[in-house]
Scaffold this active site. Sequence first.
Site, PDB file in Angstrom:
ATOM      1  N   LEU A  10       0.817  -1.221   0.000  1.00 37.21           N
ATOM      2  CA  LEU A  10       0.000   0.000   0.000  1.00 37.21           C
ATOM      3  C   LEU A  10       0.849   1.269   0.000  1.00 37.21           C
ATOM      4  CD1 LEU A  10      -2.792  -0.963   2.595  1.00 37.21           C
ATOM      5  CD2 LEU A  10      -3.060  -0.756   0.116  1.00 37.21           C
ATOM      6  N   GLU A  82      -7.631  -6.052   2.524  1.00 38.44           N
ATOM      7  CA  GLU A  82      -6.543  -6.813   3.147  1.00 38.44           C
ATOM      8  C   GLU A  82      -7.022  -8.146   3.731  1.00 38.44           C
ATOM      9  OE1 GLU A  82      -3.588  -6.157   2.669  1.00 38.44           O
ATOM     10  OE2 GLU A  82      -3.702  -4.092   1.973  1.00 38.44           O
TER      11      GLU A  82
HETATM   12  N1  PCA Z   1      -0.599  -4.317   2.425  1.00 41.18           N
HETATM   13  C1  PCA Z   1      -0.638  -3.802   3.750  1.00 41.18           C
HETATM   14  C2  PCA Z   1      -0.247  -4.958   4.595  1.00 41.18           C
HETATM   15  C3  PCA Z   1       0.665  -5.732   3.742  1.00 41.18           C
HETATM   16  C4  PCA Z   1       0.353  -5.271   2.371  1.00 41.18           C
HETATM   17  O1  PCA Z   1       0.878  -5.624   1.344  1.00 41.18           O
HETATM   18  C5  PCA Z   1       0.367  -2.684   3.877  1.00 41.18           C
HETATM   19  O2  PCA Z   1       0.931  -2.226   2.879  1.00 41.18           O
HETATM   20  O3  PCA Z   1       0.619  -2.234   5.009  1.00 41.18           O
END
Ligand code: PCA
Length: 156
Positions: A10, A82
Amino acid sequence: MAQVFVYGTLKRGQPNHQVMLDCTNGSSAFQGRGRTVEPYPLVIAGQHNIPHLLNLPGRGHCVAGEIYAVDDQMLQFLDEFEGCPDMYQRTPVRIEVLEWEGRASAPEEMPAAGRIVWCFVYSTASYSPEWLHLPYHDSYDSQGKHGLPYNPRENR
Ligand code: PCA
């Protein structure tokens, strides 16, 4: 409003960042960069090379990421995106501010570098024991030297 610390796909420049910018998902505002106060194991795992911060404080490294202020709609969107609570659990974690760009209603409310803020983090509490033997990272980049680029959902 809630504060969310993102450490994986993200983040800016990473494969899922665009969902944070899409107003139809709600609103999010970049506040600054931070790092977990406690060390955590950050691993890249599974056949799709997905980053996971394992909920095992005390092992691994202090993990760098980005702090966002998000509204309830974006928080709900991110929970779904998520796979929370099955794949990740949204957990309050203490984050040390590295650089702050966010706004505050009064200057004294503005967290400065070195201040500690509580943020939600999407961490993982249930994982296979082999994950503990994977390399622990201190910051995530899908295109990093580890050679394990994230496999986007549309390719699975
Ligand atoms: N997305 C969330 C959790 C792990 C992911 O790839 C993030 O970026 O914090």
